[in-house]
Write an enzyme that holds these catalytic residues in place. Structure first.
Site, PDB file in Angstrom:
ATOM      1  N   CYS A  15       3.490  -0.651   2.205  1.00 31.27           N
ATOM      2  CA  CYS A  15       3.987  -0.428   3.565  1.00 31.27           C
ATOM      3  C   CYS A  15       4.134  -1.736   4.319  1.00 31.27           C
ATOM      4  CB  CYS A  15       3.008   0.480   4.293  1.00 31.27           C
ATOM      5  SG  CYS A  15       2.625   1.953   3.336  1.00 31.27           S
ATOM      6  N   LYS A  21       8.071   3.069  13.641  1.00 27.45           N
ATOM      7  CA  LYS A  21       7.268   2.967  12.414  1.00 27.45           C
ATOM      8  C   LYS A  21       7.304   1.545  11.853  1.00 27.45           C
ATOM      9  CE  LYS A  21       5.350   3.485   8.577  1.00 27.45           C
ATOM     10  NZ  LYS A  21       4.434   4.311   7.880  1.00 27.45           N
TER      11      LYS A  21
HETATM   12  N1  SAJ Z   1      -5.287  -6.858   5.411  1.00 20.46           N
HETATM   13  C1  SAJ Z   1      -5.760  -8.149   5.594  1.00 20.46           C
HETATM   14  N2  SAJ Z   1      -6.461  -8.423   6.738  1.00 20.46           N
HETATM   15  C2  SAJ Z   1      -6.722  -7.461   7.676  1.00 20.46           C
HETATM   16  C3  SAJ Z   1      -6.246  -6.161   7.488  1.00 20.46           C
HETATM   17  C4  SAJ Z   1      -5.521  -5.877   6.333  1.00 20.46           C
HETATM   18  O1  SAJ Z   1      -5.550  -9.043   4.769  1.00 20.46           O
HETATM   19  O2  SAJ Z   1      -7.377  -7.803   8.666  1.00 20.46           O
HETATM   20  C5  SAJ Z   1      -4.516  -6.541   4.183  1.00 20.46           C
HETATM   21  C6  SAJ Z   1      -5.211  -5.512   3.295  1.00 20.46           C
HETATM   22  O3  SAJ Z   1      -6.141  -6.137   2.454  1.00 20.46           O
HETATM   23  C7  SAJ Z   1      -4.026  -4.937   2.537  1.00 20.46           C
HETATM   24  C8  SAJ Z   1      -2.891  -4.984   3.566  1.00 20.46           C
HETATM   25  O4  SAJ Z   1      -3.307  -5.894   4.559  1.00 20.46           O
HETATM   26  O5  SAJ Z   1      -3.680  -5.750   1.429  1.00 20.46           O
HETATM   27  C9  SAJ Z   1      -2.541  -3.663   4.201  1.00 20.46           C
HETATM   28  O6  SAJ Z   1      -3.695  -2.871   4.468  1.00 20.46           O
HETATM   29  P1  SAJ Z   1      -3.894  -2.001   5.790  1.00 20.46           P
HETATM   30  O7  SAJ Z   1      -5.197  -1.310   5.677  1.00 20.46           O
HETATM   31  O8  SAJ Z   1      -3.710  -2.830   6.991  1.00 20.46           O
HETATM   32  O9  SAJ Z   1      -2.669  -0.974   5.811  1.00 20.46           O
HETATM   33  P2  SAJ Z   1      -2.037   0.068   4.742  1.00 20.46           P
HETATM   34  O10 SAJ Z   1      -0.885  -0.635   4.079  1.00 20.46           O
HETATM   35  O11 SAJ Z   1      -3.029   0.724   3.881  1.00 20.46           O
HETATM   36  O12 SAJ Z   1      -1.468   1.206   5.755  1.00 20.46           O
HETATM   37  C10 SAJ Z   1      -0.567   0.844   6.791  1.00 20.46           C
HETATM   38  C11 SAJ Z   1      -1.075   1.453   8.112  1.00 20.46           C
HETATM   39  N3  SAJ Z   1      -0.335   0.881   9.225  1.00 20.46           N
HETATM   40  C12 SAJ Z   1      -0.970   0.313  10.279  1.00 20.46           C
HETATM   41  O13 SAJ Z   1      -2.175   0.220  10.357  1.00 20.46           O
HETATM   42  C13 SAJ Z   1      -0.088  -0.189  11.392  1.00 20.46           C
HETATM   43  C14 SAJ Z   1      -0.916   2.967   8.067  1.00 20.46           C
HETATM   44  O14 SAJ Z   1      -1.252   3.534   9.336  1.00 20.46           O
HETATM   45  C15 SAJ Z   1       0.526   3.345   7.704  1.00 20.46           C
HETATM   46  O15 SAJ Z   1       0.709   4.754   7.650  1.00 20.46           O
HETATM   47  C16 SAJ Z   1       0.817   2.761   6.351  1.00 20.46           C
HETATM   48  O16 SAJ Z   1       0.722   1.327   6.443  1.00 20.46           O
HETATM   49  C17 SAJ Z   1       2.221   3.183   5.928  1.00 20.46           C
HETATM   50  O17 SAJ Z   1       2.340   4.108   5.099  1.00 20.46           O
HETATM   51  O18 SAJ Z   1       3.204   2.642   6.460  1.00 20.46           O
END
Ligand code: SAJ
Length: 418
Positions: free
Chosen positions: A266, A212
């Site tokens: 996360c 994870k």
């Molecule tokens: N972000 C960027 N650039 C990108 C992608 C995301 O700047 O290209 C930023 C987003 O704006 C945000 C942050 O990253 O601020 C996180 O967003 P996210 O959509 O990547 O992820 P979370 O935090 O909503 O959810 C993640 C997910 N993990 C992965 O994709 C590996 C989800 O599957 C997990 O269950 C979750 O964390 C968790 O609970 O751990």
């Protein structure tokens, strides 16, 4: 064991409540446990206090069928699922206080034969730590039957659902289960099979804990690469989004998108658990965290330098949530940027636009120069427009009508590139 299928879910937050609802709609008798009275009362009325598509209808259905209820006390049950927060402390080590409190509540109820699953994202060793804590107060029980003592089965099954898609991903995602014993892992698999259509893979607890953390660290490192490119591109005077789009045409290159920083509870947190466990070797993971954490400050400095040319600048800040089209403001870079701009520019008026909330959070509401307002109104009256979240509303905006070409525009998400 009572022979029935009762499940107690400890922690009714973004993960615990959806899991409780899904289990209840698949035939289990579920009691959700939370220390927050408002949460417990809401669930018992069939209501949900946060936004997650399809969740409320599922909770309301399960409650009205008598399959789900909530309480502040941990009841006796066949299975316990722990889904409480694991924040990090000052030194970035995981704070296991909530897991320990949940373990203490469970320990009092055990008779032997129960299954205890830790779902909270946890540092390596946390599942064993939880079991050790239970067994310290319950020396009459064991993990393997030694001394003829009744057995409890302990496993880790990390949640991996994406906020905004939780009800779908709970059912469709593959799951990893790490047992402290093989029997514990197999028992947990039986439970998740009742609602999970994805593949369920069994391993040991530490590997499941690390899997994870590694998933979220992988994403963090890749976002850090994109964020570093955005800073480099700014120095070289080139458009980072064009650069990434072009590089991504290579068949084996898939760079993510830069932004104002990484938020949420996360990705901005979990990598630190690895760094804290093995600090001398987790060098890339630590640097990625530092690169992403430094990004909001760069945005702030950029706005401040543009604001110098105005006496009392009017600034429209677009978006406060940590990612698009949700109402979640936890660890949001946009929120941090807005607060610091308000402090550093006391003469400025800041119009914050966040279509998914009805009132500013307390930290922003307490600042006299920040108001929550509508999109058109904020942009109309602004000298500087700072886009922080790529909400659909902003993506679809008619830039001509908003006369954006007459304003200073800082688009941290690259959605308004022509
Ligand atoms: N972000 C960027 N650039 C990108 C992608 C995301 O700047 O290209 C930023 C987003 O704006 C945000 C942050 O990253 O601020 C996180 O967003 P996210 O959509 O990547 O992820 P979370 O935090 O909503 O959810 C993640 C997910 N993990 C992965 O994709 C590996 C989800 O599957 C997990 O269950 C979750 O964390 C968790 O609970 O751990």
């Amino acid at each position: 064991m009572t022979g029935s299928n009762t499940v107690a879910v400890i922690g009714l937050g973004y993960i615990g409540l959806p899991t409780a609802a899904v289990l209840a709609t698949h035939g289990a008798d579920v009691v959700g446990v939370d220390t927050n009275h408002a949460t417990v009362d809401a669930v018992n009325r069939g209501e949900v206090l946060f936004v997650e598509p399809e969740l409320e209808i599922s909770v309301a259905g399960a409650v009205s069928q008598g399959r789900l209820r909530a309480d502040t006390k941990t009841p006796p049950a066949d299975t316990y699922i722990v889904a409480v927060p694991t924040p990090f402390a000052e030194d970035y080590a995981a704070d296991l206080t909530y897991i320990e409190a949940a373990a203490d509540g469970i320990a009092e109820q055990l008779v032997g034969g129960e299954l205890i699953i830790l779902e909270s994202t946890s540092p390596p060793g946390a599942t064993q730590h939880m079991a050790d804590r239970i067994l310290r107060s319950r020396r009459d029980l064991s993990l393997d039957g030694t001394g003829g003592r009744p057995v409890i089965h302990v496993a880790h099954c990390p949640e991996r659902v994406l906020p905004g898609r939780v009800m779908i991903e709970l059912v469709t995602n593959d799951r990893i289960i790490g047992g402290l014993t093989r029997t514990a892992a197999e028992r947990a698999k039986q439970l998740y099979q009742s609602f999970c259509q994805g593949e369920i893979m069994l391993t040991d607890a530490v590997t499941a804990e690390m899997a994870k953390l590694v998933e979220n660290s992988y994403r963090d490192v890749n976002i850090a690469f994109a964020n570093e490119l955005s800073v480099i591109s700014e120095q070289l005077g080139i458009d980072v989004w064009e650069l990434i789009e072009l590089a991504n045409h290579h068949p084996r290159v898939d760079i993510l998108q830069p932004g104002p920083g990484v938020g949420g509870h996360c990705i901005a947190v979990d990598p630190w658990f690895i760094v804290s466990a093995v600090p001398e070797h987790a060098r890339l993971i630590r640097t990625a965290r530092e690169v992403n954490d430094a990004k909001p400050q760069r945005v702030i400095e950029r706005v401040l330098s543009k604001a110098e040319r105005f006496r009392d600048p009017r600034i429209a800040v677009l978006g406060l949530s940590f990612k698009p089209d949700i109402d979640d403001l936890r660890e949001s870079p946009a929120r941090r940027i807005t607060a610091e701009l308000a402090d550093r520019l006391p003469g400025a008026s800041i119009a914050a636009v966040e279509p998914h909330i009805e009132a500013l959070p307390p930290d922003l509401a307490g600042r006299a120069n920040v108001v929550l307002t509508g999109f058109d109104e904020a942009v109309d009256g602004a000298d500087i427009v700072v886009l922080l979240v790529d909400h659909d509303l902003f993506r679809r905006a008619d830039r001509q009508r908003l006369r954006l070409h007459e304003k200073v525009v800082i688009d941290t998400r690259g959605v308004w590139r022509s």
